[in-house]
Design an enzyme around this catalytic site. Structure first.
Site, PDB file in Angstrom:
ATOM      1  N   GLY A 138     -16.532  -4.044  17.161  1.00 24.56           N
ATOM      2  CA  GLY A 138     -15.821  -4.990  16.308  1.00 24.56           C
ATOM      3  C   GLY A 138     -16.758  -6.108  15.875  1.00 24.56           C
ATOM      4  O   GLY A 138     -17.622  -6.540  16.653  1.00 24.56           O
TER       5      GLY A 138
ATOM      6  N   GLY B 228     -10.609   5.946  12.141  1.00 24.99           N
ATOM      7  CA  GLY B 228     -12.078   5.870  12.099  1.00 24.99           C
ATOM      8  C   GLY B 228     -12.635   6.755  13.188  1.00 24.99           C
ATOM      9  O   GLY B 228     -11.995   7.730  13.593  1.00 24.99           O
TER      10      GLY B 228
ATOM     11  N   ASP C  76      -4.398  -2.798  25.023  1.00 29.66           N
ATOM     12  CA  ASP C  76      -5.688  -3.126  25.626  1.00 29.66           C
ATOM     13  C   ASP C  76      -6.199  -4.450  25.087  1.00 29.66           C
ATOM     14  O   ASP C  76      -7.217  -4.964  25.544  1.00 29.66           O
ATOM     15  CB  ASP C  76      -6.710  -2.015  25.348  1.00 29.66           C
ATOM     16  CG  ASP C  76      -8.006  -2.230  26.123  1.00 29.66           C
ATOM     17  OD1 ASP C  76      -7.920  -2.644  27.303  1.00 29.66           O
ATOM     18  OD2 ASP C  76      -9.093  -2.004  25.558  1.00 29.66           O
TER      19      ASP C  76
ATOM     20  N   HIS D  56      -8.636  -5.688  28.006  1.00 24.20           N
ATOM     21  CA  HIS D  56      -9.671  -5.318  27.027  1.00 24.20           C
ATOM     22  C   HIS D  56     -10.800  -4.486  27.660  1.00 24.20           C
ATOM     23  O   HIS D  56     -11.939  -4.949  27.790  1.00 24.20           O
ATOM     24  CB  HIS D  56     -10.242  -6.582  26.344  1.00 24.20           C
ATOM     25  CG  HIS D  56     -10.834  -6.291  24.981  1.00 24.20           C
ATOM     26  ND1 HIS D  56     -10.789  -7.165  23.930  1.00 24.20           N
ATOM     27  CD2 HIS D  56     -11.469  -5.194  24.505  1.00 24.20           C
ATOM     28  CE1 HIS D  56     -11.384  -6.635  22.880  1.00 24.20           C
ATOM     29  NE2 HIS D  56     -11.807  -5.422  23.204  1.00 24.20           N
TER      30      HIS D  56
ATOM     31  N   SER E 267     -14.175  -0.025  26.036  1.00 25.20           N
ATOM     32  CA  SER E 267     -15.513   0.571  26.190  1.00 25.20           C
ATOM     33  C   SER E 267     -16.037   0.468  27.616  1.00 25.20           C
ATOM     34  O   SER E 267     -17.209   0.759  27.869  1.00 25.20           O
ATOM     35  CB  SER E 267     -16.483  -0.133  25.240  1.00 25.20           C
ATOM     36  OG  SER E 267     -16.654  -1.498  25.622  1.00 25.20           O
TER      37      SER E 267
HETATM   38  C1  GLV Z   1     -14.501  -3.870  21.744  1.00 26.45           C
HETATM   39  O1  GLV Z   1     -13.391  -4.263  21.490  1.00 26.45           O
HETATM   40  C2  GLV Z   1     -15.543  -3.774  20.785  1.00 26.45           C
HETATM   41  O2  GLV Z   1     -15.377  -4.245  19.648  1.00 26.45           O
HETATM   42  O3  GLV Z   1     -16.608  -3.252  21.140  1.00 26.45           O
END
Ligand code: GLV
Ligand code: GLV
Length: 324
Positions: A79, A157, A263, A287, A290
């Site tokens: 992001g 995506g 999340d 969150h 990843s």
């Molecule tokens: C996590 O939310 C990212 O943008 O890597």
């Protein structure tokens, strides 16, 4: 003298940090909390590169104070909504990010959220400690199957495509998606591009993987929740601000929708007294999209390599330059 690189966290995986250590003079924010804005403002002055994370808001006031020698801002995230892309470009500052390496881990976490909400995994476990496990019961804690259901993916995506591929093996009946462009890859799972309202009305599970932009901010508002099935399960692994959170709380309380798995929230962390944390039909994770050791190491390495390419005056070798 060596170029200066500001690193906004003390806990960057060493696999990434080691790539930078020998080459540059590193200025590392050394507290576990995110770097406060005034400290970022002070520390960015005079640096050639910034290694940042998604909690660091980098706007034009910060960039102005950095000075003209700043050549690259590399974020250890996919992001980029915390970065002022327009002004970074105006100032000819390269932007690095970390797509691809986190696709599998984030898709896996979305599957975890789907199953946790659809099968009450969290609340069933907690029920044991409340003394509610009195016998095997034909009806207790019954959830809903993924098999034979319609899935809606908002913002198809890289991550959404991977989720869809995995869900195919769960024997879902149909995958609908929204996206600015038709995705040829969606033919692998017979994905159908539809209007947002069609997706909302027809999906049993709605999965949000759209990037946060001015166009997607608060797109899940009271109207959007009112369009969904009362049995719908809403999963958000994008950014908290794609949701009008007050409208989501109302939708969960009134069972306008059945459940949510999130999340991401607004703000992060969510204060303990926030109502969303106290609803039986909402599961929240801090969150972690990843958050696998392997992926975070790769993200740190890509971020470092994005910086090295620019400081070595070979920006064409950036592993992942963000271009709109
Ligand atoms: C996590 O939310 C990212 O943008 O890597
Ligand atoms: C979610 O809805 C749960 O019950 O875990």
């Amino acid at each position: 003298s060596k170029p200066k690189v500001l690193i906004t966290r003390p806990d960057i995986p060493v696999a990434g940090l080691n790539l930078l250590r020998k080459r540059y003079h590193l200025i590392i924010w050394d507290e576990p909390r995110p770097i406060p804005r005034n400290e970022l403002y002070i520390k960015i002055h005079g640096v050639d590169a910034v290694f940042c994370v998604l909690t660091d808001k980098i706007d034009d006031m910060i960039l102005e104070h950095a000075g003209p020698q700043l050549k690259v801002v590399a974020t250890m995230s996919v992001g980029v909504d915390h970065l002022d892309i327009v002004n970074l470009k105006k100032r000819n500052i390269k932007i690095g990010y970390t797509p691809d390496v986190l696709t599998d881990s984030t898709a896996e976490l979305i599957i975890a959220l789907l199953l946790t909400t659809s099968r009450h995994v969290l609340h069933a476990n907690l029920a044991i400690f409340k003394g509610e496990w009195t016998s095997w019961s034909p009806t207790w804690m019954c959830g809903t199957a993924l098999a034979r259901k319609t899935i809606g993916i908002v913002g198809l995506g890289r991550i959404g495509l991977r989720v869809a591929e995995i869900l195919k093996s769960f024997k879902v009946s149909k995958i609908l998606y929204t996206s600015r462009t038709v995705k040829p890859e969606a033919s692998k799972f017979d994905g159908e591009k539809v209007d947002f309202s069609v997706l909302l009305k027809n999906s049993d599970f709605i999965i949000v993987t759209v990037a946060l932009t001015p166009q997607t901010r608060y797109m899940f508002n009271a109207w959007a929740f009112s369009q969904m099935k009362n049995s719908a399960i809403f999963i958000n692994a994008s950014r908290g601000d794609v949701v009008d959170q007050t409208a989501l709380i109302d939708a969960l309380k009134n069972v306008t929708i059945a459940a949510a798995g999130l999340d991401v929230t607004s703000p992060e962390p969510l204060p303990l007294e926030n109502e969303l944390l106290h609803l039986d039909n909402c599961v929240i994770l801090p969150h972690l999209g990843s958050a696998t050791t392997e992926t975070r190491e790769e993200m740190a390495q890509i971020t470092a390599k994005n910086i090295i390419a620019v400081l070595d005056e070979e920006p064409e070798k950036m592993p992942a330059e963000y271009v709109t």
